[in-house]
Structures are given as C-alpha cells and as structure tokens.
Design a protein around this motif. Sequence first.
Motif, PDB file in Angstrom:
ATOM      1  N   ALA A 102      74.839  61.465  98.572  1.00 51.20           N
ATOM      2  CA  ALA A 102      74.060  62.026  97.477  1.00 51.20           C
ATOM      3  C   ALA A 102      73.658  60.922  96.518  1.00 51.20           C
ATOM      4  O   ALA A 102      74.387  59.974  96.281  1.00 51.20           O
ATOM      5  N   SER A 104      74.111  61.343  90.214  1.00 54.10           N
ATOM      6  CA  SER A 104      73.741  62.499  89.409  1.00 54.10           C
ATOM      7  C   SER A 104      73.351  62.086  88.007  1.00 54.10           C
ATOM      8  O   SER A 104      73.925  61.184  87.422  1.00 54.10           O
ATOM      9  N   GLY A 139      76.355  68.055 104.244  1.00 49.97           N
ATOM     10  CA  GLY A 139      76.338  68.172 102.796  1.00 49.97           C
ATOM     11  C   GLY A 139      75.680  69.493 102.396  1.00 49.97           C
ATOM     12  O   GLY A 139      75.035  70.174 103.211  1.00 49.97           O
ATOM     13  N   SER A 157      75.206  68.204  95.330  1.00 46.79           N
ATOM     14  CA  SER A 157      76.581  67.713  95.364  1.00 46.79           C
ATOM     15  C   SER A 157      77.436  68.765  94.678  1.00 46.79           C
ATOM     16  O   SER A 157      76.944  69.582  93.897  1.00 46.79           O
ATOM     17  N   ARG A 158      78.720  68.736  94.985  1.00 50.36           N
ATOM     18  CA  ARG A 158      79.601  69.747  94.398  1.00 50.36           C
ATOM     19  C   ARG A 158      80.928  69.121  93.997  1.00 50.36           C
ATOM     20  O   ARG A 158      81.535  68.390  94.779  1.00 50.36           O
ATOM     21  N   THR A 159      81.334  69.422  92.779  1.00 47.59           N
ATOM     22  CA  THR A 159      82.649  69.030  92.278  1.00 47.59           C
ATOM     23  C   THR A 159      83.309  70.288  91.732  1.00 47.59           C
ATOM     24  O   THR A 159      82.907  70.800  90.686  1.00 47.59           O
ATOM     25  N   GLU A 191      70.649  67.220  93.520  1.00 43.05           N
ATOM     26  CA  GLU A 191      70.546  65.769  93.609  1.00 43.05           C
ATOM     27  C   GLU A 191      69.160  65.293  94.005  1.00 43.05           C
ATOM     28  O   GLU A 191      68.653  64.322  93.477  1.00 43.05           O
TER      29      GLU A 191
END
Length: 217
Positions: free
Chosen positions: A20, A23, A110, A199-201, A208
Amino acid sequence: MSSPRSAVPTAAAVPSATAAVPSTTSAVSSLPSVPSPAPSPSAPVLGGSATSSAAPTVAELMDFVRSAARDEALIASLPLDPEGRTWIRLDGPGGSEAWLIGWPPGTGTGWHDHADSFGAFTTAVGALKEHSLAVRLPTDGWKALELTDGMDRSRELATGQGRAFGQNHVHEVLNESDVAHAVSVHAYYPPLPRIRRFSRTGAVLRLEQTERPEDWQ
C-alpha cells in the motif's frame, strides 16, 4: 504484484499484492463511522442466458468459473512462480472480464473492491481464504473510516468451492498455505472500471489508491 513470467500475457493486471502507498489520512479520532453491518448487496440479474447481445447474470458467471476450474488442460497451462502471482486473461461469457490466477504460498490481494462490477470466483487447486466486509462503503469523499463491530466475514474456499458477489464488494483473498500453490478462476461484469485499494489497521480502513484499466496495461 510481482511481474508474471514471460509466458503469461500482460495485457492487464488483476488485483495485486503490491504494498500500500503511504497513508495521508487524518487521525483515527476524527474518523466517520460506517453504518451498522448489512448483507452484501446481491448481484443484479441483467437478462436471460448470455448471448452476444445479452449481459451475463451472476449465475452464468458462477457457472463459467466452475467450468473453467474443472478444465485440467487450462489449469495446467498457467505458469506458476514461487515468488509472485501469475495470471492469464480468459474469454468470459457475455463480454465479462475473466482471469486464471496462480497464488504462491503466503500471497494475497490486500483489501480492495470492484466498483460497480459483480462477479464470481472458484478455487481450482489448493485452498483460498476470503475476508470480506458486510457493508457498502461510500463511493467517494472519504480517506478513512472506522468500521463498527460485526462487519467482518471470513470463509475458506477449498478446491471446487467458490462464491459470487454483488457490486461494491470489499474483500481480500489469501493463500494461507506455507507450502502449496493455489489456482483460481475469476469473472467480473461489467469489466472492471476501477479498483479501490485499502489498508487496514484494526477497525480503521483507509483508502490508499484507485486503479483504472489504463493502470493495468
């Protein structure tokens, strides 16, 4: 995505495993929340049997990927790379976009969506894992969203198993095996107009980049 071997056509790319981009989204504390989970939208049925003048239905896309996944000669024609995914573009029914994809151990797409395209895919060799979100994301005007509880869905797709999905489906697909390749067949209609990558948190999903067909050439 790692470049395919030279034997594989490079007319376009499928959802890749590229890292990615950095950010630039705002802090989590200011993120809007996604509404409560809802079932993924069903794919529209756009007509009867697929012909040269009729768009395919989601059932016809599912039939196509299942049939292609059983074609031993077709599956054997895909070169496999131990380091990156490989792919061959196929002639899907009714003008759909279709792909045969090889997945080395430990690779994945992803998080991404397919814009207004619906589709289907089936595992032909090995096993794949799909993680998806039971929610319709806003089309535009956001950079980061905080997901509420209960949106995550996961399913194992062993050899011969597949699934169909509706428009704006958000998912990631993985080969979690440490040792074995997987191979799958995918079809989309209309042909993909764009792919949004995320994207992932934790619960935070960030947009992105957006890719369009000209980016896959």
